[in-house]
Design a protein around this motif. Structure first.
Motif, PDB file in Angstrom:
ATOM      1  N   LEU A  92       0.828  -1.199   0.000  1.00 15.81           N
ATOM      2  CA  LEU A  92       0.000   0.000   0.000  1.00 15.81           C
ATOM      3  C   LEU A  92       0.867   1.255   0.000  1.00 15.81           C
ATOM      4  N   GLU A 148      -2.496   5.294   1.813  1.00 16.97           N
ATOM      5  CA  GLU A 148      -3.396   4.169   2.103  1.00 16.97           C
ATOM      6  C   GLU A 148      -3.078   3.555   3.463  1.00 16.97           C
ATOM      7  N   HIS A 191      -4.311  -4.441  -2.869  1.00 19.89           N
ATOM      8  CA  HIS A 191      -5.701  -4.410  -2.413  1.00 19.89           C
ATOM      9  C   HIS A 191      -6.297  -5.814  -2.309  1.00 19.89           C
ATOM     10  N   GLU A 192      -5.898  -6.687  -3.219  1.00 21.05           N
ATOM     11  CA  GLU A 192      -6.410  -8.059  -3.166  1.00 21.05           C
ATOM     12  C   GLU A 192      -5.994  -8.740  -1.856  1.00 21.05           C
ATOM     13  N   ILE A 210      -5.368  -7.297   1.028  1.00 20.89           N
ATOM     14  CA  ILE A 210      -6.178  -6.731   2.115  1.00 20.89           C
ATOM     15  C   ILE A 210      -7.574  -7.347   2.106  1.00 20.89           C
ATOM     16  N   ALA A 211      -8.164  -7.517   0.930  1.00 26.31           N
ATOM     17  CA  ALA A 211      -9.505  -8.094   0.829  1.00 26.31           C
ATOM     18  C   ALA A 211      -9.534  -9.529   1.347  1.00 26.31           C
ATOM     19  N   HIS A 261     -13.239  -0.135   1.642  1.00 33.79           N
ATOM     20  CA  HIS A 261     -12.478   0.814   0.838  1.00 33.79           C
ATOM     21  C   HIS A 261     -11.564   0.100  -0.156  1.00 33.79           C
ATOM     22  N   PHE A 262     -11.065  -1.092   0.214  1.00 30.95           N
ATOM     23  CA  PHE A 262     -10.117  -1.825  -0.634  1.00 30.95           C
ATOM     24  C   PHE A 262     -10.795  -2.924  -1.447  1.00 30.95           C
ATOM     25  N   ASN A 319     -12.691  -1.407   7.419  1.00 35.75           N
ATOM     26  CA  ASN A 319     -11.273  -1.536   7.075  1.00 35.75           C
ATOM     27  C   ASN A 319     -10.374  -1.684   8.304  1.00 35.75           C
TER      28      ASN A 319
END
Length: 473
Positions: A76, A80, A133-134, A136-137, A265-266, A328
Motif C-alpha cells: 500500500l 493508504e 488491495h487483493e 487486504i480483501a 475501501h479496498f 477496514n
C-alpha cells in the motif's frame, strides 16, 4: 487490589480456593445497598475525559503499529497506510464501547480496552504480502469468518474459567506484564530498529526522564492529579522532547481534517481457505489471552470475572473483530497495557474507558486530531510503558501470593509455565525451525505459558486426585 479469588466454589484445585469466592460473598451491608460498584460509577465530565484520554495515550501506539507494519508489506501507499491507521482507531473505539457499555449479553462491562491484536500481524503479512488491495480483501474475509466462528464458540470457551485458579491466572498475569516490557524497551530505544538513532543515549535518557517524572508525580500528587500522572508525564515528557529534537511534527502537516473509513475501501472481502484457517487459529489465541486479561482485570477492580462476564467479553471481542473489516479494521482483542493503567491509577469506572472509546472514534474520523496524539515520541511513551507494564506483572505476583505455592505441585506449575512463557521473550528465534502456522501460538509467551499452566494444573490438581477440603489452606 483485592487478593481474593475471583471465582469457584467447586472442586477445582482446592489449595487455590479462599473463603471469599464469588459464590460465597456475604450479604451486602444495608447501608451500602444503594451504592454503586466503582466499575459502574460515572465521574465528572472533565475527569472522565482526561482519564479516558490517558487510556488512549497508553494504547495509541499499539493500535496504529499493526497497520503501519501491514500496509507497506502488502504494497500500500503511505496515504493508504495512513487510512488503515485511522480505520484501526475507529474500529478500536467501536469495539471498546461494545465491551464497556455492553449490548444484550455482549460485553464484559468492565474497564476493558479493545484494539488491533498483534497476534495477527505475522499471519496477515504472510497472507497479503505484495498482493496490494487483493491481499487486504483476503485478510478482511478471513477475519470476518474467524470473528463469526469465535462468536459462536464464546458460550463454550468461557467455561474454561473453572480451570483458571490463582496459580494459573497469577502466572498468566505475570507473563502478560513481562511480555509487554520488551515493547516498552523497544519504544524507549526509538521504536524503529533500522533508524540511525535507534538505541541512542538521547532516546534512552528521554525514556528514563519520563519514567522518573511519572514516578515523582505518582509520589507527590494526590487525588485526581495523581490518577492522571501517566497523562501528565507524557505531556511533560513530550514538551521536554521538543527542544531535544525527537518530536516529529510531520504527521500534523500531512493530516486531513476529516476522513471517514469508507466501508470496504479496498474492495469486497475475499475468502480463501488457507487464510481463514490461519486467522481462526489467531482468533483462538486472542480468545485465550482475552480470557486471562478479563480474569486479571476482574481481580484488579474487585469484580471477579465469572463465566457470564467472560462470555460477554469474548462475544464483544469476536463480534468487534467480525465488524471491523466492514470499516477496514482488523482483529480486535484486549489491550493488556490498559489493565496496568487501571491497576496503577485505581480508576475503575468502565465509563472512563468508554470515554476513551469515544475519543478513539473521533481520532479515527478526524486524522488531524489523531496526529496530535502521535506527537508523543516513542521514547517518552516507552518510559511510561515501563511503569504500566511493570504494574501488570506486579499484579500477577500479588495473585500468585494467594496460590499456596508452598505446595510443591503449584510451585512446579509456576516454574514450568513461566519458564516456557519466557522463551519467545528471551530467545525470539527459538522456534525458527517450526512451521509458520505454529508460530502464531509459539511466538506468544502469554499463550504458551497459559496453555502450560492449564495443562499442568489439570494434571496435578484435577486428574486422579481427590481435592483437599475447601479453604484448607
Amino acid at each position: 487490589m483485592a487478593a481474593t479469588p475471583r471465582f469457584r466454589n467447586d472442586a477445582v484445585a482446592a489449595p487455590d480456593t479462599a473463603p471469599h469466592s464469588i459464590a460465597s460473598h456475604p450479604a451486602p451491608d444495608p447501608a451500602s445497598a444503594d451504592r454503586k460498584h466503582p466499575v459502574d460509577e460515572t465521574l465528572p465530565p472533565l475527569r472522565m475525559f482526561t482519564s479516558g484520554l490517558q487510556h488512549v495515550a497508553a494504547m495509541y501506539a499499539g493500535v496504529v503499529a499493526p497497520p503501519m507494519i501491514l500496509g507497506p508489506a502488502v504494497g500500500l501507499t503511505p496515504k493508504e497506510t495512513a487510512f488503515l491507521m485511522g480505520a484501526s482507531l475507529f474500529t478500536a473505539g467501536l469495539a471498546t464501547l461494545l465491551q464497556t457499555l455492553g449490548l444484550w449479553r455482549i460485553g464484559a462491562r468492565l474497564p476493558f480496552v479493545n484494539g488491533v491484536s498483534f497476534a495477527g500481524v505475522t499471519p496477515m503479512v504472510a497472507i497479503g504480502k505484495d498482493r496490494g488491495h487483493e491481499g487486504i480483501a483476503v485478510i478482511f474475509g478471513a477475519i470476518i469468518v474467524a470473528g463469526l466462528l469465535g462468536f459462536l464458540l464464546a458460550p463454550y470457551f468461557c467455561k474454561l474459567v473453572r480451570f483458571f485458579p490463582p496459580v494459573v491466572t497469577g502466572t498468566v498475569i505475570t507473563l502478560i506484564g513481562v511480555s509487554l516490557l520488551p515493547v516498552a524497551f523497544n519504544w524507549s530505544q526509538g521504536g524503529n530498529a533500522t533508524a540511525d538513532d535507534y538505541g541512542s543515549t538521547t532516546n534512552i535518557i528521554m525514556a528514563a526522564v519520563t519514567l522518573v517524572i511519572v514516578i515523582a508525580l505518582r509520589r507527590l500528587l494526590r487525588g485526581f492529579l495523581q490518577q492522571i500522572a501517566i497523562l501528565l508525564g507524557l505531556v511533560i515528557g513530550t514538551l521536554i522532547a521538543i527542544p531535544v529534537g525527537i518530536t516529529d511534527f510531520g504527521a500534523i502537516k500531512g493530516a486531513d481534517l476529516i476522513g471517514f473509513p469508507t466501508p470496504f475501501h479496498f474492495g469486497a472481502p475475499q475468502f480463501e481457505v488457507a487464510a481463514i484457517v490461519s486467522m481462526c487459529i489467531v482468533m483462538l489465541v486472542c480468545m485465550t489471552e482475552s480470557t486471562a486479561d478479563m480474569l486479571a482485570l476482574g481481580r484488579i477492580v474487585d469484580r471477579p470475572a465469572d463465566e457470564r462476564t467472560i462470555e460477554g467479553g469474548l462475544r464483544a471481542d469476536t463480534l468487534g473483530s467480525a465488524i471491523s473489516p466492514l470499516f477496514n479494521g482488523f482483529m480486535c482483542s484486549a489491550f493488556a497495557q490498559n489493565i496496568g493503567l487501571v491497576a496503577m491509577t485505581k480508576v475503575r469506572s468502565r465509563f472512563v474507558v468508554a470515554a476513551g472509546g469515544g475519543i478513539l472514534i473521533v481520532l479515527g474520523l478526524v486524522p488531524v486530531a489523531a496526529s496530535v496524539i502521535a506527537l508523543v515520541p516513542l521514547p517518552v511513551l516507552g518510559g511510561a510503558g515501563i511503569m504500566l507494564f511493570g504494574s501488570v506483572a506486579a499484579s500477577g505476583i500479588q495473585t500468585l501470593a494467594t496460590a499456596a505455592l508452598e505446595k510443591g505441585e503449584n510451585a512446579l506449575i509456576v516454574a514450568a509455565a513461566v519458564g516456557i512463557g519466557l522463551i519467545p521473550i528471551a530467545a525470539p528465534d527459538f522456534y525458527h525451525a517450526f512451521p509458520k502456522d505454529a508460530l502464531v501460538v509459539l511466538d506468544s509467551g502469554i499463550s504458551t505459558g497459559c496453555v502450560v499452566a492449564i495443562v499442568l494444573n489439570l494434571a496435578f490438581n484435577h486428574l486422579g486426585r481427590k481435592p483437599d477440603p475447601v479453604g484448607a489452606h
